[in-house]
Design a protein around this motif. Sequence first.
Motif, PDB file in Angstrom:
ATOM      1  N   TRP A 275      -0.943   7.438  10.840  1.00  0.00           N
ATOM      2  CA  TRP A 275      -2.322   6.957  10.911  1.00  0.00           C
ATOM      3  C   TRP A 275      -2.725   6.265   9.616  1.00  0.00           C
ATOM      4  O   TRP A 275      -3.416   5.239   9.639  1.00  0.00           O
ATOM      5  CB  TRP A 275      -3.282   8.107  11.217  1.00  0.00           C
ATOM      6  CG  TRP A 275      -3.265   8.474  12.671  1.00  0.00           C
ATOM      7  CD1 TRP A 275      -2.700   9.579  13.244  1.00  0.00           C
ATOM      8  CD2 TRP A 275      -3.818   7.704  13.746  1.00  0.00           C
ATOM      9  NE1 TRP A 275      -2.879   9.544  14.609  1.00  0.00           N
ATOM     10  CE2 TRP A 275      -3.558   8.413  14.938  1.00  0.00           C
ATOM     11  CE3 TRP A 275      -4.500   6.502  13.804  1.00  0.00           C
ATOM     12  CZ2 TRP A 275      -3.965   7.941  16.187  1.00  0.00           C
ATOM     13  CZ3 TRP A 275      -4.902   6.039  15.047  1.00  0.00           C
ATOM     14  CH2 TRP A 275      -4.641   6.750  16.219  1.00  0.00           C
ATOM     15  N   ASP A 276      -2.297   6.816   8.464  1.00  0.00           N
ATOM     16  CA  ASP A 276      -2.590   6.163   7.179  1.00  0.00           C
ATOM     17  C   ASP A 276      -1.979   4.765   7.134  1.00  0.00           C
ATOM     18  O   ASP A 276      -2.602   3.810   6.662  1.00  0.00           O
ATOM     19  CB  ASP A 276      -2.067   7.001   6.015  1.00  0.00           C
ATOM     20  CG  ASP A 276      -2.840   8.291   5.810  1.00  0.00           C
ATOM     21  OD1 ASP A 276      -3.964   8.431   6.360  1.00  0.00           O
ATOM     22  OD2 ASP A 276      -2.311   9.178   5.105  1.00  0.00           O
ATOM     23  N   CYS A 277      -0.769   4.642   7.643  1.00  0.00           N
ATOM     24  CA  CYS A 277      -0.085   3.349   7.674  1.00  0.00           C
ATOM     25  C   CYS A 277      -0.824   2.383   8.607  1.00  0.00           C
ATOM     26  O   CYS A 277      -0.974   1.197   8.295  1.00  0.00           O
ATOM     27  CB  CYS A 277       1.360   3.547   8.114  1.00  0.00           C
ATOM     28  SG  CYS A 277       2.332   2.042   8.075  1.00  0.00           S
ATOM     29  N   THR A 278      -1.299   2.900   9.727  1.00  0.00           N
ATOM     30  CA  THR A 278      -2.057   2.072  10.666  1.00  0.00           C
ATOM     31  C   THR A 278      -3.326   1.535  10.007  1.00  0.00           C
ATOM     32  O   THR A 278      -3.671   0.352  10.152  1.00  0.00           O
ATOM     33  CB  THR A 278      -2.394   2.888  11.931  1.00  0.00           C
ATOM     34  OG1 THR A 278      -1.162   3.280  12.552  1.00  0.00           O
ATOM     35  CG2 THR A 278      -3.223   2.093  12.916  1.00  0.00           C
ATOM     36  N   ARG A 279      -4.017   2.390   9.263  1.00  0.00           N
ATOM     37  CA  ARG A 279      -5.220   1.937   8.545  1.00  0.00           C
ATOM     38  C   ARG A 279      -4.861   0.898   7.484  1.00  0.00           C
ATOM     39  O   ARG A 279      -5.600  -0.072   7.270  1.00  0.00           O
ATOM     40  CB  ARG A 279      -5.949   3.126   7.944  1.00  0.00           C
ATOM     41  CG  ARG A 279      -6.729   3.923   8.991  1.00  0.00           C
ATOM     42  CD  ARG A 279      -7.594   5.000   8.368  1.00  0.00           C
ATOM     43  NE  ARG A 279      -6.827   6.122   7.869  1.00  0.00           N
ATOM     44  CZ  ARG A 279      -6.378   7.136   8.611  1.00  0.00           C
ATOM     45  NH1 ARG A 279      -6.620   7.154   9.910  1.00  0.00           N
ATOM     46  NH2 ARG A 279      -5.693   8.117   8.069  1.00  0.00           N
TER      47      ARG A 279
ATOM     48  N   GLU B 171      -4.485  -2.347   9.221  1.00  0.00           N
ATOM     49  CA  GLU B 171      -5.803  -2.901   9.564  1.00  0.00           C
ATOM     50  C   GLU B 171      -6.443  -3.552   8.348  1.00  0.00           C
ATOM     51  O   GLU B 171      -7.043  -4.628   8.455  1.00  0.00           O
ATOM     52  CB  GLU B 171      -6.707  -1.802  10.127  1.00  0.00           C
ATOM     53  CG  GLU B 171      -6.283  -1.312  11.490  1.00  0.00           C
ATOM     54  CD  GLU B 171      -7.048  -0.075  11.947  1.00  0.00           C
ATOM     55  OE1 GLU B 171      -7.824   0.499  11.140  1.00  0.00           O
ATOM     56  OE2 GLU B 171      -6.860   0.318  13.098  1.00  0.00           O
ATOM     57  N   GLU B 172      -6.333  -2.912   7.183  1.00  0.00           N
ATOM     58  CA  GLU B 172      -6.887  -3.488   5.955  1.00  0.00           C
ATOM     59  C   GLU B 172      -6.196  -4.810   5.622  1.00  0.00           C
ATOM     60  O   GLU B 172      -6.852  -5.785   5.242  1.00  0.00           O
ATOM     61  CB  GLU B 172      -6.728  -2.514   4.792  1.00  0.00           C
ATOM     62  CG  GLU B 172      -7.582  -1.269   4.892  1.00  0.00           C
ATOM     63  CD  GLU B 172      -7.197  -0.210   3.869  1.00  0.00           C
ATOM     64  OE1 GLU B 172      -6.314  -0.469   3.008  1.00  0.00           O
ATOM     65  OE2 GLU B 172      -7.767   0.888   3.931  1.00  0.00           O
TER      66      GLU B 172
ATOM     67  N   ALA C  24      -0.939   4.451  18.746  1.00  0.00           N
ATOM     68  CA  ALA C  24      -2.203   4.814  18.107  1.00  0.00           C
ATOM     69  C   ALA C  24      -3.232   5.444  19.044  1.00  0.00           C
ATOM     70  O   ALA C  24      -3.819   6.451  18.668  1.00  0.00           O
ATOM     71  CB  ALA C  24      -2.794   3.608  17.378  1.00  0.00           C
TER      72      ALA C  24
ATOM     73  N   ARG D 132       0.816  -1.212   0.000  1.00  0.00           N
ATOM     74  CA  ARG D 132       0.000   0.000   0.000  1.00  0.00           C
ATOM     75  C   ARG D 132       0.854   1.268   0.000  1.00  0.00           C
ATOM     76  O   ARG D 132       0.342   2.362   0.197  1.00  0.00           O
ATOM     77  CB  ARG D 132      -0.955  -0.032   1.199  1.00  0.00           C
ATOM     78  CG  ARG D 132      -2.081  -1.034   1.017  1.00  0.00           C
ATOM     79  CD  ARG D 132      -2.810  -1.312   2.338  1.00  0.00           C
ATOM     80  NE  ARG D 132      -3.989  -2.142   2.136  1.00  0.00           N
ATOM     81  CZ  ARG D 132      -3.972  -3.462   2.039  1.00  0.00           C
ATOM     82  NH1 ARG D 132      -2.828  -4.122   2.097  1.00  0.00           N
ATOM     83  NH2 ARG D 132      -5.081  -4.136   1.861  1.00  0.00           N
TER      84      ARG D 132
END
Length: 148
Positions: A102-106, A109-110, A48, A31
């Motif tokens: 935060w984008d990396c965390t999402r 999660e995906e 987070a 991603r």
Amino acid sequence: MHNSEAMALSAALLAAAGGLTQRIHEGVIARGFEGLRPAHGFAFARLAPDGATVTDLAVHLGVTKQAASQLVDEMVRKGYAERRPHPGDARARLVVLTGRGWDCTRAAEEAAAEVVREWGAVVGEEELRLLGEQLLRVAPRGPIRPAW
């Protein structure tokens, strides 16, 4: 349960956890989040909610304060985290995720959701739900640490 069965179960759980960690890491890279190792993900999980001090992060990861500080330095350099004044302790600094963090965390999660959906396709949704419930009953509470 016999010793050999216990060892087989232990090996299967470790393999599943290791495979999940690797697949999440690969999903994050796919991603577009480069320059990270799986250890970063464990740090992101602690940062987070509301951020953490380097000392908090060291305890969470089960590493020295120096090692946690080096990890934070790296995440700051790469734009995933930043240091801010601690709102409750003027001597401390709070490490928080940036928008990129935060984008990396999402993304993680995906990637995790994709893997778990694949597990559901193999064992069935109901069996997977039951497995999750059972694991929650035996899993230790507290930080989720990488197996150093």
